[in-house]
Write an enzyme that holds these catalytic residues in place. Structure first.
Site, PDB file in Angstrom:
ATOM      1  NE  ARG A  88      -1.477 -29.328 -29.809  1.00 57.82           N
ATOM      2  CZ  ARG A  88      -2.570 -28.628 -29.551  1.00 57.82           C
ATOM      3  NH1 ARG A  88      -2.476 -27.450 -28.965  1.00 57.82           N
ATOM      4  NH2 ARG A  88      -3.754 -29.088 -29.868  1.00 57.82           N
ATOM      5  CG  ASP A 133       0.503 -36.174 -23.317  1.00 53.62           C
ATOM      6  OD1 ASP A 133       0.187 -35.008 -23.605  1.00 53.62           O
ATOM      7  OD2 ASP A 133      -0.328 -37.079 -23.080  1.00 53.62           O
ATOM      8  NE  ARG A 160      -0.118 -41.612 -21.408  1.00 52.50           N
ATOM      9  CZ  ARG A 160       0.101 -40.541 -20.645  1.00 52.50           C
ATOM     10  NH1 ARG A 160       0.263 -39.346 -21.204  1.00 52.50           N
ATOM     11  NH2 ARG A 160       0.148 -40.658 -19.341  1.00 52.50           N
TER      12      ARG A 160
END
Lengths: 247, 247
Positions: free
Chosen positions: B50, B52, B198
């Protein structure tokens, strides 16, 4: 009266090309207006190549003179500030000799053409590459490309409106490579005729699908007639990558 | 009741991420609505990850079942037709075994993070890479990255909201390479924690500028505390490149 030489990157999407037009936003106009905004000088800038509407540049080169003397990095940052939000940016700026002319001093120009060879429409590369649905044989394209390398009369591969005095050019290299779905065509020459890269790529695509054989490319070159070559590949796959100068 | 497995590409710009949200357009919703438009079936699709808001995918994988049986290429073309104009496309579609689950059957996930390390704003890469102005030492980043490879408790590199039961993951690889202005960070693992890539990239950027040394990366890992690691790098530099399955 200092002279400046700048390297420029732009996203050709939504732009009418390098040169000022009556309608639409050109790269030239964007930069000239940014210069006016920061120092109030109305100047004309000259570039190495007048790219068509939709064509991108990673390393276009241009020159201009200003009345007032400023450090090159100040000039660059000020232009970039006034170009915001940016589809055009100055990558570097340096002082140039008065005799430097981005167009006439250039000794080499390098272009890249990107084809994404797949059925599915493009997402991240939309407007940044040519989506070509039918399978392309890149080895055959590479082989046919070699017929165009060298000194030739490229009348078959120039726009009817091309203003160059001579249709003779020396193509230094034209290479076709593939990584996955992406076919990259890279080409270098001292100078190119108007639409030369796009018409060479369009003709190579005919070889890639099997519609043309090697001898068809040879015939097209020898015909010295724009009708004999393939159609122009669309502008948005084309990038002016770099321009060479001797100094 | 046939099961399908699709490979999906999307441009994360302007999307709220993979998962349906109350506000904004998600990738999941776009595809589910396209499926409804072509066959009238209201279904839910499941993806390998999923992503972002703002994150891109070059090879996301998802699965779904339809009541009516259709050839995979028909399903693909119909979904792509209804996804127009495309910021999401189906790259390939095949029939899947009923037990296939894009999320739980995955044996490997591969991400790419793109940094453009330069002063000038981005043009063609705007929204497709992280513009980082200060010079980055990519060799130091590569060296520090190796401290994170292997089996570790990645609590320091997971979102506070991460729903995974265990913070332990085995990072197969994390490599930092540079070509010109572009730094590419590639990483692979069976699975990642929420925001893991990230936050690893954000921490590596601190190493790249010299704010962090090797031992600071080690300390961050050992702290098992999200505050100890660097900030998340922005989503728009991140690409889910591919997902592996054993069958």
């Amino acid at each position: 009266m200092p002279d400046y030489r700048v390297v420029i990157e732009y996203d050709g999407r939504g732009m009418v090309g390098w040169q000022r037009q009556k309608k639409g936003v050109s790269v030239q106009q964007s930069i000239e207006e940014a210069i006016f905004k920061f120092c109030g000088e109305e100047i004309r800038i000259q570039s190495a190549g007048r790219t068509d509407a939709g064509v991108h540049a990673l390393g276009q080169v241009a020159n201009f003179s200003l009345q007032s003397s400023r450090k090159p990095h100040v000039v660059m940052n000020a232009i970039n500030y006034h170009l915001k939000p940016n589809s055009v940016v100055i990558l570097s700026c340096e002082e140039a000799e008065p005799e430097f002319n981005a167009r006439f001093s250039a000794t080499g120009r390098h272009y890249l053409y990107r084809i994404i060879n797949r059925r599915a429409p493009l997402t991240v590369d939309y407007g940044l590459a040519w989506q070509f649905k039918r399978p392309l044989e890149h080895e055959a394209m590479q082989e046919a490309a070699q017929l165009l390398v060298g000194r030739h009369d490229f009348t078959s591969f120039r726009a009817v409106a091309c203003q160059a005095k001579s249709p003779v050019r020396t193509l230094e290299s034209l290479t076709v490579t593939r990584v996955g779905d992406e076919i990259q065509i890279r080409t270098s020459a001292r100078s190119f005729l108007h639409n030369q890269v796009r018409s060479m790529v369009g003709s190579l695509s005919l070889v890639g699908t099997g519609q043309w054989r090697m001898q068809d490319m040879q015939k097209a070159l020898e015909a010295k007639n724009r009708q004999a070559a393939g159609p122009n590949a669309p502008p948005y796959g084309l990038y002016l990558v770099a321009v060479d100068y001797e100094c």
